[in-house]
Design an enzyme around this catalytic site. Structure first.
Site, PDB file in Angstrom:
ATOM      1  CD  GLU A   1      -2.900   3.241  -9.754  1.00 57.28           C
ATOM      2  OE1 GLU A   1      -3.880   3.443 -10.474  1.00 57.28           O
ATOM      3  OE2 GLU A   1      -2.383   4.118  -9.022  1.00 57.28           O
ATOM      4  N   GLY A   2      -2.332  -2.632 -11.667  1.00 54.30           N
ATOM      5  CA  GLY A   2      -2.606  -3.629 -12.688  1.00 54.30           C
ATOM      6  C   GLY A   2      -1.385  -3.853 -13.550  1.00 54.30           C
TER       7      GLY A   2
ATOM      8  CB  ILE B   1      -0.986   0.014   1.202  1.00 52.46           C
ATOM      9  CG1 ILE B   1      -1.712  -1.328   1.313  1.00 52.46           C
ATOM     10  CG2 ILE B   1      -1.963   1.190   1.064  1.00 52.46           C
ATOM     11  CD1 ILE B   1      -2.473  -1.764   0.077  1.00 52.46           C
TER      12      ILE B   1
END
Ligand code: CAA
Length: 425
Positions: A408-409, A202
């Site tokens: 983010e992917g 995170i």
């Protein structure tokens, strides 16, 4: 502060951004004339010319990045130090809530402006770029879109002003790409929600005041059991777990968040119960544009330094830039950078028009991140042995670019999103 006062302050910040700008003679095509980036007649046509306000924003943010951020980027990377003072200055410039309306503490600009600012900040320092991007796209944006006015007042306004910092928690130790496989649970208990689980990787968590976090509220129904929450980082039962040591973007923090009977208030739900997965995905549609812009900034920094080095370094009787082998590398870098920028601007342009842009965001992030890595790799190669040591920034850009293909992917997830869209027609 009263709303009117705040609106005045936001205007001040915006005029600060614009202050002192007369003209822009930017080689990086501030006037992109795109005619048909579309896919047939059904696709909206884009003819992009930056507005004077966008030109001013771009120039002002570049000046700020050149004067304040870039000179410290090497040291921040070496020390792995969170750039508090810089984040404060970015907040004063309105950069922590660029596309958030002034009413909710933002600069009241649009998604394209956000992309322009993100490229400039990331050109100065990729870590500052991701700190800004997470607060703007992943924390503020879903609260703006899916929150109530009461939630916006409390959980958006101070964050868009940059007085507080937000983060976004979707991934877990056992679920990254397969986000719907999360194990964190949230159960109602009287007027509260009780959360248990661990969130992983995170960004900003260690410094954040609050988090948009996803958890299962109904088990056994897959993504339809996921809900989104606003979790204050000082809520009882919330703690920071492992702090990661990373390859790049070292001045931003990345940690896990541990939830052990964490208690948040009953009104912490964002959007409707069971619709959290859609909140998370729609948020990433915007977030991926920010990461594409971060990749542009890193690539541009790498290319600019390679150009400078190739002009100064001599080999075989002249500067490197006279060698065709080097010229071809520079040509590929410049072409890929422009292509990446056009895809990124298109995605932002669609977002600004309220058009669903999942596929275009995925294309922008996929292409810009992979191009950024290729450009940073060529820039390092042009520097030869000097590219491999820390006297030059080439190795930092190479390390920083790599993450844009993952967070983010991953590139594989972007291809999956694009392929699903292509197959649907
Ligand atoms: N907007 C709105 N709704 C969407 C959507 C979108 N972009 N994408 C999917 N949905 C909806 C679908 O329509 C579907 O709804 P219905 O059930 O009503 O039909 C539902 O969500 C489920 O969609 P899928 O069937 O496509 O779901 P899936 O399980 O196959 O997963 C995925 C799709 C694309 C693989 C998704 O899991 C994904 O994007 N994974 C990657 C996660 C990711 O990017 N993580 C990054 C973490 S954040 C981070 O890195 C931040 C940081 O700190 C920098």
């Amino acid at each position: 502060m009263q709303n009117d006062d705040w609106n005045g302050a936001a205007r001040d910040r915006r005029s600060k951004i614009a202050n002192g700008v007369s003209a822009c003679s930017d080689v990086w095509a501030t006037r992109a004339r795109l005619t048909t980036l579309g896919q047939g007649d059904s696709f909206p046509r884009m003819d992009t010319e930056l507005t004077p306000e966008q030109e001013m924003l771009k120039k002002s943010v570049r000046d700020f990045a050149d004067g304040v951020i870039r000179p410290r980027a090497h040291e921040l990377d070496e020390k792995g130090e969170f750039p508090r003072a810089i984040v404060k200055q970015m907040a004063e410039l309105g950069l922590m809530g660029v596309a958030i309306p002034e009413r909710w503490g933002g600069a009241g600009l649009d998604a394209l402006s956000y992309v322009l600012a993100m490229e400039e900040i990331s050109r100065g320092c990729a870590s500052c770029g991701v700190i800004m991007s997470v607060n703007n796209s992943l924390y503020c944006d879903p609260i703006l879109k899916f929150g109530t006015d009461a939630q916006r007042e409390k959980w958006l306004t101070p964050y868009a002003r940059g007085e507080k910092l937000g983060c976004y928690a979707l991934s877990e130790p056992g679920s990254g790409s397969d986000a719907a496989a999360m194990k964190t649970v949230a159960k109602r208990s009287g007027n509260e929600w009780i959360l248990n689980g661990t969130k992983n990787f995170i960004t900003n968590a260690a410094e954040a005041n609050a988090c948009v976090l996803y958890a299962m509220t109904t088990m056994g129904v897959g993504h339809k059991g996921i809900s989104g929450f606003i979790v204050p980082m000082d809520a009882p039962g919330v703690r920071i777990g492992k702090v990661e040591k990373k390859l790049g973007i070292k001045a931003s923090s990345t940690c896990s968040i541990v939830l052990e009977d964490a208690r948040i208030s009953g009104d912490g739900l964002i959007g409707k119960e069971g619709e959290g997965f859609k909140v998370a995905m729609a948020t990433l549609d915007g977030g991926r544009i920010g990461i594409a812009a971060q990749a542009l900034g890193i690539a541009r920094a790498a290319l600019e330094e390679a150009l400078q080095y190739a002009g100064e370094r001599e080999a075989f009787g002249g500067p490197l830039n006279q060698l065709q082998a080097i010229q071809f590398m520079l040509a590929d870098c410049a072409t890929e950078l422009d292509a990446a920028r056009l895809l990124t601007w298109r995605a932002a342009w669609l977002k600004d028009r309220g058009v669903r842009h999942s596929q275009e965001s995925a294309m922008a992030k996929l292409y810009a991140s992979e191009a950024s890595s290729r450009i940073a790799n060529r820039a390092l190669q042009i520097h030869g042995g000097y590219g491999y040591v820390k006297d030059y920034a080439a190795e930092r850009h190479w390390r920083d670019a790599r993450i844009t293909e993952i967070y983010e992917g991953t590139s594989e997830i972007q291809r999956l999103v694009i392929a699903r869209g292509v197959l649907k027609g």
